[in-house]
Design a protein around this motif. Structure first.
Motif, PDB file in Angstrom:
ATOM      1  N   GLN A   1       0.838  -1.618   0.307  1.00 36.57           N
ATOM      2  CA  GLN A   1      -0.276  -0.163  -0.068  1.00 36.57           C
ATOM      3  C   GLN A   1       0.944   1.375   0.246  1.00 36.57           C
ATOM      4  N   LYS A   2       1.598   1.146   0.734  1.00 37.42           N
ATOM      5  CA  LYS A   2       2.674   1.992   1.044  1.00 37.42           C
ATOM      6  C   LYS A   2       3.216   2.636  -0.460  1.00 37.42           C
ATOM      7  N   ALA A   3       3.635   1.448  -1.232  1.00 38.59           N
ATOM      8  CA  ALA A   3       4.199   1.832  -2.653  1.00 38.59           C
ATOM      9  C   ALA A   3       3.370   1.903  -3.421  1.00 38.59           C
ATOM     10  N   LYS A   4       1.772   1.765  -3.472  1.00 42.75           N
ATOM     11  CA  LYS A   4       1.204   2.005  -3.809  1.00 42.75           C
ATOM     12  C   LYS A   4       0.656   3.473  -4.305  1.00 42.75           C
ATOM     13  N   LEU A   5       0.705   4.660  -2.385  1.00 40.46           N
ATOM     14  CA  LEU A   5       0.856   5.185  -2.101  1.00 40.46           C
ATOM     15  C   LEU A   5       1.656   6.798  -2.903  1.00 40.46           C
TER      16      LEU A   5
END
Length: 153
Positions: free
Chosen positions: A61-65
């Motif tokens: 999720q952090k990578a997508k953000l």
């Protein structure tokens, strides 16, 4: 509606669009519009960390953000163009009359930049939001309802 009135309304709407987009292109506190790309990258990284902490994101999720943040920055850069947007806007008013042709060109250029980059931004936003669990999605909705920044509680 009379044609001249309709054209005037569209002209005012276009001028408002240009003014709003140019104003929104620069961070007004501390000279953000003069910041280096490294400063901007560090700011984005801090924001990703802050939001990740608030939402308790996992690594995916952090990578997508982070990807969403990069897409938004690319869209802002495309919208801003190569020069100083404020100077470009002020130049419309430099003569005795508003440079209408230049104003129309400016609106067309900004609109084209928005249309070109928006699909990528929307896809990145959807990819990020859809990866969130229902509780995280609700936190995002609550944040938007409050109209606050993540760092201000």
């Amino acid at each position: 509606m009379k044609p001249w009135f309709k054209r005037s309304l569209f002209g005012l709407a276009g001028a408002a669009l240009v003014a709003g987009s140019l104003t929104g292109c620069g961070y007004r506190h501390g000279g953000w519009h003069n910041a280096s790309e490294q400063d901007r990258a560090e700011f984005r990284a801090r924001m990703v960390e802050r939001v990740s902490s608030k939402l308790e994101l996992d690594a995916t999720q952090k990578a997508k953000l982070a990807a969403l943040s990069e897409k938004i920055q690319a869209q802002r850069a495309a919208l801003r163009g190569g020069g100083d947007p404020r100077a470009e806007f002020r130049s419309l008013f430099a003569g005795a009359k508003l440079d209408q042709e230049r104003a129309k060109k400016l609106v067309e250029d900004k609109t084209a930049a928005i249309q070109a980059g928006s699909p990528e931004v929307i896809a990145a936003a959807a990819d990020f939001f859809d990866s969130l669990n229902p509780e995280q999605q609700q936190r995002v909705r609550d944040f938007m309802d409050r109209g606050r920044r993540w760092g201000r509680g």
